[in-house]
Design a protein around this motif. Structure first.
Motif, PDB file in Angstrom:
ATOM      1  N   PRO A   1      38.012  30.873  45.170  1.00 40.12           N
ATOM      2  CA  PRO A   1      39.211  30.555  44.277  1.00 40.12           C
ATOM      3  C   PRO A   1      40.190  31.416  44.279  1.00 40.12           C
ATOM      4  O   PRO A   1      40.017  32.748  44.217  1.00 40.12           O
ATOM      5  CB  PRO A   1      38.249  30.548  42.885  1.00 40.12           C
ATOM      6  CG  PRO A   1      36.742  30.374  43.234  1.00 40.12           C
ATOM      7  CD  PRO A   1      36.831  31.024  44.812  1.00 40.12           C
ATOM      8  N   LEU A   2      41.351  31.079  43.639  1.00 42.28           N
ATOM      9  CA  LEU A   2      42.639  31.860  43.335  1.00 42.28           C
ATOM     10  C   LEU A   2      43.229  32.607  44.312  1.00 42.28           C
ATOM     11  O   LEU A   2      43.894  33.451  44.049  1.00 42.28           O
ATOM     12  CB  LEU A   2      42.281  32.918  42.123  1.00 42.28           C
ATOM     13  CG  LEU A   2      41.632  32.181  40.960  1.00 42.28           C
ATOM     14  CD1 LEU A   2      41.297  33.374  39.757  1.00 42.28           C
ATOM     15  CD2 LEU A   2      42.484  31.158  40.241  1.00 42.28           C
ATOM     16  N   VAL A   3      42.604  32.262  45.634  1.00 45.87           N
ATOM     17  CA  VAL A   3      43.052  32.970  46.733  1.00 45.87           C
ATOM     18  C   VAL A   3      44.492  32.970  46.978  1.00 45.87           C
ATOM     19  O   VAL A   3      45.386  33.855  47.308  1.00 45.87           O
ATOM     20  CB  VAL A   3      42.199  32.622  48.101  1.00 45.87           C
ATOM     21  CG1 VAL A   3      42.478  31.327  48.464  1.00 45.87           C
ATOM     22  CG2 VAL A   3      42.599  33.925  49.251  1.00 45.87           C
ATOM     23  N   GLY A   4      44.894  31.711  46.699  1.00 45.87           N
ATOM     24  CA  GLY A   4      46.421  31.420  46.865  1.00 45.87           C
ATOM     25  C   GLY A   4      47.446  32.332  45.919  1.00 45.87           C
ATOM     26  O   GLY A   4      48.219  32.679  46.419  1.00 45.87           O
ATOM     27  N   ALA A   5      47.030  32.535  44.572  1.00 43.72           N
ATOM     28  CA  ALA A   5      47.816  33.614  43.865  1.00 43.72           C
ATOM     29  C   ALA A   5      47.509  34.718  43.903  1.00 43.72           C
ATOM     30  O   ALA A   5      48.484  35.693  43.513  1.00 43.72           O
ATOM     31  CB  ALA A   5      47.497  32.856  42.331  1.00 43.72           C
ATOM     32  N   LEU A   6      46.513  35.344  44.089  1.00 45.56           N
ATOM     33  CA  LEU A   6      45.862  36.381  43.829  1.00 45.56           C
ATOM     34  C   LEU A   6      45.349  37.134  45.106  1.00 45.56           C
ATOM     35  O   LEU A   6      45.251  38.603  45.110  1.00 45.56           O
ATOM     36  CB  LEU A   6      44.874  36.809  42.658  1.00 45.56           C
ATOM     37  CG  LEU A   6      45.220  36.056  41.550  1.00 45.56           C
ATOM     38  CD1 LEU A   6      43.871  36.370  40.314  1.00 45.56           C
ATOM     39  CD2 LEU A   6      46.349  36.746  40.965  1.00 45.56           C
ATOM     40  N   GLY A   7      45.248  36.468  46.423  1.00 46.04           N
ATOM     41  CA  GLY A   7      44.758  37.130  47.530  1.00 46.04           C
ATOM     42  C   GLY A   7      43.248  37.383  47.348  1.00 46.04           C
ATOM     43  O   GLY A   7      42.442  37.073  46.644  1.00 46.04           O
ATOM     44  N   GLY A   8      42.823  38.009  48.750  1.00 48.52           N
ATOM     45  CA  GLY A   8      41.520  38.050  49.035  1.00 48.52           C
ATOM     46  C   GLY A   8      40.631  38.762  48.008  1.00 48.52           C
ATOM     47  O   GLY A   8      39.382  38.289  47.560  1.00 48.52           O
ATOM     48  N   THR A   9      40.900  40.005  47.580  1.00 45.45           N
ATOM     49  CA  THR A   9      40.130  40.963  46.897  1.00 45.45           C
ATOM     50  C   THR A   9      39.548  40.315  45.417  1.00 45.45           C
ATOM     51  O   THR A   9      38.465  40.200  45.315  1.00 45.45           O
ATOM     52  CB  THR A   9      40.920  42.225  46.554  1.00 45.45           C
ATOM     53  OG1 THR A   9      41.243  42.746  47.702  1.00 45.45           O
ATOM     54  CG2 THR A   9      40.085  42.955  45.826  1.00 45.45           C
ATOM     55  N   LEU A  10      40.468  39.786  44.552  1.00 48.20           N
ATOM     56  CA  LEU A  10      40.352  39.216  43.469  1.00 48.20           C
ATOM     57  C   LEU A  10      39.593  37.828  43.573  1.00 48.20           C
ATOM     58  O   LEU A  10      38.954  37.383  42.616  1.00 48.20           O
ATOM     59  CB  LEU A  10      41.437  39.110  42.463  1.00 48.20           C
ATOM     60  CG  LEU A  10      41.819  40.381  41.570  1.00 48.20           C
ATOM     61  CD1 LEU A  10      43.071  40.337  41.000  1.00 48.20           C
ATOM     62  CD2 LEU A  10      40.428  40.720  40.551  1.00 48.20           C
ATOM     63  N   SER A  11      39.909  37.308  44.649  1.00 48.14           N
ATOM     64  CA  SER A  11      39.264  35.800  44.992  1.00 48.14           C
ATOM     65  C   SER A  11      37.869  36.061  44.902  1.00 48.14           C
ATOM     66  O   SER A  11      37.149  35.380  44.710  1.00 48.14           O
ATOM     67  CB  SER A  11      39.937  34.930  46.006  1.00 48.14           C
ATOM     68  OG  SER A  11      39.609  35.711  47.319  1.00 48.14           O
ATOM     69  N   LYS A  12      37.409  37.032  45.479  1.00 50.78           N
ATOM     70  CA  LYS A  12      35.962  37.473  45.634  1.00 50.78           C
ATOM     71  C   LYS A  12      35.148  37.296  44.508  1.00 50.78           C
ATOM     72  O   LYS A  12      34.074  37.041  44.207  1.00 50.78           O
ATOM     73  CB  LYS A  12      35.526  38.779  46.487  1.00 50.78           C
ATOM     74  CG  LYS A  12      36.053  38.666  47.968  1.00 50.78           C
ATOM     75  CD  LYS A  12      35.229  39.855  48.848  1.00 50.78           C
ATOM     76  CE  LYS A  12      35.977  39.838  49.983  1.00 50.78           C
ATOM     77  NZ  LYS A  12      37.450  40.759  50.185  1.00 50.78           N
ATOM     78  N   LEU A  13      36.028  38.288  43.329  1.00 45.96           N
ATOM     79  CA  LEU A  13      35.238  38.005  42.202  1.00 45.96           C
ATOM     80  C   LEU A  13      35.077  36.918  41.581  1.00 45.96           C
ATOM     81  O   LEU A  13      34.534  36.426  40.851  1.00 45.96           O
ATOM     82  CB  LEU A  13      36.083  39.082  41.266  1.00 45.96           C
ATOM     83  CG  LEU A  13      35.734  39.217  39.819  1.00 45.96           C
ATOM     84  CD1 LEU A  13      34.391  39.669  39.539  1.00 45.96           C
ATOM     85  CD2 LEU A  13      36.802  40.189  39.021  1.00 45.96           C
ATOM     86  N   ALA A  14      36.489  36.106  41.703  1.00 42.51           N
ATOM     87  CA  ALA A  14      36.362  34.707  41.196  1.00 42.51           C
ATOM     88  C   ALA A  14      35.234  33.771  41.713  1.00 42.51           C
ATOM     89  O   ALA A  14      34.774  33.312  40.914  1.00 42.51           O
ATOM     90  CB  ALA A  14      37.765  33.932  41.520  1.00 42.51           C
ATOM     91  N   ALA A  15      34.976  33.956  43.022  1.00 42.96           N
ATOM     92  CA  ALA A  15      33.811  33.222  43.325  1.00 42.96           C
ATOM     93  C   ALA A  15      32.605  33.429  42.904  1.00 42.96           C
ATOM     94  O   ALA A  15      31.829  32.658  42.551  1.00 42.96           O
ATOM     95  CB  ALA A  15      33.683  33.603  45.000  1.00 42.96           C
ATOM     96  N   VAL A  16      32.294  34.982  42.815  1.00 42.79           N
ATOM     97  CA  VAL A  16      31.046  35.299  41.978  1.00 42.79           C
ATOM     98  C   VAL A  16      31.247  34.805  40.559  1.00 42.79           C
ATOM     99  O   VAL A  16      30.141  34.490  40.184  1.00 42.79           O
ATOM    100  CB  VAL A  16      31.004  36.936  42.111  1.00 42.79           C
ATOM    101  CG1 VAL A  16      30.019  37.309  41.029  1.00 42.79           C
ATOM    102  CG2 VAL A  16      30.924  37.427  43.491  1.00 42.79           C
ATOM    103  N   MET A  17      32.303  34.915  39.930  1.00 48.69           N
ATOM    104  CA  MET A  17      32.259  34.266  38.472  1.00 48.69           C
ATOM    105  C   MET A  17      31.807  32.834  38.515  1.00 48.69           C
ATOM    106  O   MET A  17      31.218  32.504  37.676  1.00 48.69           O
ATOM    107  CB  MET A  17      33.569  34.655  37.736  1.00 48.69           C
ATOM    108  CG  MET A  17      33.769  35.984  37.902  1.00 48.69           C
ATOM    109  SD  MET A  17      32.640  37.057  37.101  1.00 48.69           S
ATOM    110  CE  MET A  17      32.781  36.248  35.333  1.00 48.69           C
TER     111      MET A  17
END
Lengths: 399, 454
Positions: free
Chosen positions: B183-199
């Protein structure tokens, strides 16, 4: 006069009634002005705001490597801690106070606060001489914070004595030996902390709807405060929860009585009160200075301040910086774009700001009708000792 | 004569946030002439951020998000009527009811609409929603309140993630299908998208990544969807959250530089015509605009941010009633926020304009952190998670083009603060769900030929 003694002159009691010319001198001397004791004094708005937001600036007095004006031995409250500890403790204290967990707590007190101000304003009878501080500005916030935390009215005097001792020790100033003062503060803190913890303990499992009850009955172990932290941080909430508001209200009355034109304007249009309170926070703020310590060498507008140095941010000077505010020495309740630093900024932005705003609005709102014919008995009035938390000790007025 | 700019006829097309704020600002700037605001929705301007949050949670109803007016703009509101074109020569806006509105200056603030599900028949199944308007939100909230068995959300951008979060908060089963790796990889890139997936997963979302939805099924009512990995999701509500489409079609014959990436304008919000020549009397603001930003090498930015709509509207309004030398550029540093799964996410700068990131403070594990983005050795963006009060510091670094990575020594500093890792942001040309930041923006889908008049 030399700018390296500005801090000494600002903290000199003789300059308490009007430190503003010294602040102007400070801003003239540059954004970062080294003091004779090795500390730096910052008085310009943009630099102050940048440093308040800078995560490389520590609020923890223990970060100092340069000689400290006093020895720090006690456990700091979240006011003087850095993240992540600061965040954890502030967050725990915030849960029973504000959003998202307790969104209505402060606002729900508004009616009670207005009622209190009305009762207190009853002494304001034409022909009488009263002391705005003792008769009004002090009792209001003390009563409010006692009710908010859940402290019985009968113990107010105890708390007043402890508070006076603690606030005295928190002042800045290059004066000599502070051992006695610090020892008294340590003892006051211990007694006050014990009292608060015991009071909270009585409410474990028997909540009475106040903040102490909520704190001690917190079910989430991740945010529950240890006994030590409960003591230290409820002391902070008590002191910060009224000490500054007393000055805000007294400074407000003083400012308005010195400017009858603005007083009349507010009497005609009390709708301006919220803006007038913001302007007071800019023009005559209760908190004049805060200390920070850089964790690494830090550049402030071309001056490198070494890590561990005491940096005094003169908030009251920043809020009168002509580079940021037009005609900064003019009190103007309709001032647009009034982004003062009266409540600080950044992660330590005043926790109690919403409560302070309600109290100041209610207080001035209740006093306005009585001030039209009032006059100052003594101008300037006698000030309290503290240079960081500045306000009149007494404010006698003739109604 | 400069004085004349405070008079005359101004038409604003678009009655949402940017249109309203521009109308208010025009009056604040002293415009005394006639002001007409055209909007295709029947409602007065309303706020959209609550639609995917409070409204879906049942904390507010869709019809209570009306935008407060800072002052009455004293405008002629033409609501529920669509603009169908602009005649730049005759200086008229054409309306679908056949009327034409003459103007001296025009502001285009037509925003975006939800990108519809590409198959119209499938999109019309009962239970299939997009989320952009008040009606969308009201209908979806009603359906969620009725307690569906499962909700399928297509797309895990900000809107999709907020919808999924709201569903879980209501105790509803939800599947999210995202074509990107997280999720959110398009707007925030890889690092935070990992957190988003966990959430997502920690909150019980059935998150499917690296898949697309190939078909929506149902007989009158939506019953489920087929995914590109061959699996099927049974659900009775489907939300298509595939980003937005800019409302520019009505300008196709206008001669303005209007295309799928928006309407190009200069730093002063003045629209370009299709030859790249700036107009004097047509201005653009809000989601529909594309504008050059000096902090991002003057590339044309398209932003679907609440704050951008407000700030650009104010600049456009100022420039509409002030002569050239007094005009102002729109230089605001982009910023946006989201709340989902109990996290407060705030962004400043342009995260997709980056090659590397560092976690400057906090950590992914603590779910409280500041991620700083850099491009060619300077700070270009920062995103905080539950650390919003730190954002101003990073904003200042962006504004002053501070070197990347940011200086060491921060309190709560992450162990990884010195380790710059690739920012792993996608090519903006492939972005399909917002808030869109398309830096290059240019889609060569329409070849222009200069026609010599006469």
């Amino acid at each position: 006069m030399a700018s390296d003694t500005l801090l000494a002159r600002i903290s000199d009691y003789a300059n308490r009634p009007d430190p503003y010319p010294l602040y102007a001198e400070l801003r003239e001397a540059g954004p970062a002005v080294r003091q004779a004791d090795g500390s730096y004094l910052i008085g310009t708005y943009h630099e102050i705001v940048a440093l308040l937001h800078d995560p490389r600036m520590s609020a923890d007095a223990r970060s100092r490597t340069a000689p400290a004006p006093y020895e720090v031995t006690r456990q700091p409250s979240f006011l003087r801690l850095d993240d992540p500890e600061h965040h954890r403790l502030r967050n725990s204290a915030m849960r029973p106070f504000g959003p998202p967990h307790s969104p209505g707590r402060v606002d729900s007190m508004r009616g009670e606060i207005v009622q209190l101000t009305k009762e207190l304003a009853e002494v304001f009878q034409e022909g009488r001489q009263i002391d705005v501080v003792d008769d009004f500005a002090y009792p209001l916030p003390v009563t409010v914070i006692c009710r908010l935390l859940g402290i019985p009215d009968k113990d107010e005097q105890l708390f007043q004595d402890w508070t006076d001792t603690l606030v005295a020790s928190a002042d800045i100033g290059p004066e000599g030996d502070t051992a006695e003062r610090d020892q008294a503060a340590g003892q006051a803190e211990q007694e006050m902390g014990q009292y608060l913890v015991q009071l909270a303990e009585q409410r474990r499992g028997r909540p009475t709807g106040d903040m102490l009850s909520d704190l001690v009955n917190e079910t989430d172990p991740a945010v529950r405060l240890s006994e030590e932290n409960l003591a230290v941080n409820t002391i902070l909430l008590f002191i910060a929860g009224h000490e500054t508001t007393v000055n805000l209200i007294a400074n407000g009355v003083l400012t308005l009585l010195r400017r009858p034109d603005q007083l009349d304007r507010l009497r005609e249009d009390p709708g301006l009160l919220p803006q007038a309170v913001e302007e007071l926070l800019r023009y005559e703020p209760p908190v004049h200075m805060r200390e920070r310590v850089p964790l690494v060498d830090i550049d402030v507008a071309g001056t490198t301040i070494p890590a561990g140095t005491s940096v005094i941010l003169a908030l009251a000077s920043g809020s009168r910086d002509p580079m940021r505010f037009s005609e900064p020495d003019r009190f103007d309740p309709t001032r647009p774009d009034n982004q003062h630093v009266g409540f600080g900024s950044g992660i330590h932005l005043c926790f109690g700001a919403p409560l302070a705003r309600i109290e100041a609005e209610a207080a001035l709102g209740a006093l306005l009708p009585h001030l039209g014919t009032a006059r100052l008995v003594q101008d300037p009035p006698p000030y309290r000792q503290n240079a960081m938390l500045r306000g009149p000790r007494h404010l006698p007025i003739q109604l | 004569m400069p004085g004349d700019l405070k008079e005359g006829r101004i038409v604003i097309v678009g009655a949402s946030l940017a249109g309203l704020r521009a109308a208010e600002a025009l009056r604040e700037e002293g415009f005394t002439g006639s002001l007409t605001v055209v909007g295709d929705e029947p409602h007065p301007p309303y706020d959209r951020p609550p639609l995917s949050k409070q409204v879906l949670l049942g904390q507010a109803t869709a019809d209570t998000t009306g935008l407060p007016m800072r002052r009455d703009p004293n405008a002629d509101w033409r609501l529920g009527v669509r603009a169908t074109g602009v005649d730049l020569l005759a200086k008229q806006v054409l309306l679908e009811d056949g009327e034409s509105l003459p103007y001296d200056r025009l502001l285009i603030a037509t925003g975006t609409r939800a990108r519809p599900w590409p198959n119209p028949e499938e999109a019309s199944l009962d239970g299939v929603f997009t989320l952009r308007t008040r009606e969308d939100a009201g209908g979806l909230a009603e359906r969620l309140a009725a307690g569906p068995e499962r909700v399928l959300v297509i797309g895990a951008g900000f809107t999709g993630s907020e919808i999924a979060s709201a569903c879980r908060e209501r105790g509803l089963e939800v599947t999210v299908a995202e074509r990107g790796p997280a999720p959110l990889v398009g707007a925030l890139g890889g690092t935070l998208s990992k957190l988003a997936a966990v959430m997502h997963r920690n909150h019980g979302v059935d998150l499917r990544t690296g898949v697309t939805v190939t078909a929506l099924r149902g007989n009158g009512s939506f019953t489920g969807a087929e995914l590109s990995d061959g699996t099927r999701v049974d659900a009775d509500v489907c939300v298509v959250a595939l980003g937005a489409v800019r409302n520019v079609e009505w300008l196709a014959e206008s001669g303005l530089a209007a295309g799928p990436r928006g309407i190009a304008c200069d730093a002063g919000c003045r629209a370009f015509n299709m030859y790249g020549i700036v107009t004097d009397d047509v201005f653009v603001a809000g989601d529909v605009s594309r504008f050059p930003h000096p902090l991002f090498d003057y590339q044309m930015l398209s932003l679907e941010h609440w704050g951008n709509a407000v700030e650009q509207a104010e600049v456009a309004a100022h420039n509409m009633v002030n002569p050239g030398p007094l005009q102002r550029p729109h230089l605001a540093v982009p910023s946006f926020w989201s709340t989902q799964f109990g996290l407060n996410i705030k962004s400043v700068g342009v995260p997709t304009y980056s090659d590397h990131v560092v976690i400057a403070q906090g950590s992914l594990e603590a779910r409280r952190l500041a991620v700083v983005y850099g491009y060619k050795g300077r700070v270009t963006a920062a995103v905080t998670v539950d650390m919003a009060k730190s954002l101003d510091y990073y904003k200042h670094l962006i504004e002053t083009a501070a070197p990347f990575p940011p200086p060491p020594g921060a309190q709560d500093r992450a162990i990884a603060a010195d380790v710059a890792i690739p920012s792993d942001v996608p090519d903006p040309s492939g972005l399909s769900h917002g808030p869109t930041v398309a830096l290059t923006g240019y889609l060569p889908d329409r070849r222009l030929t200069l026609v010599q008049p006469g």
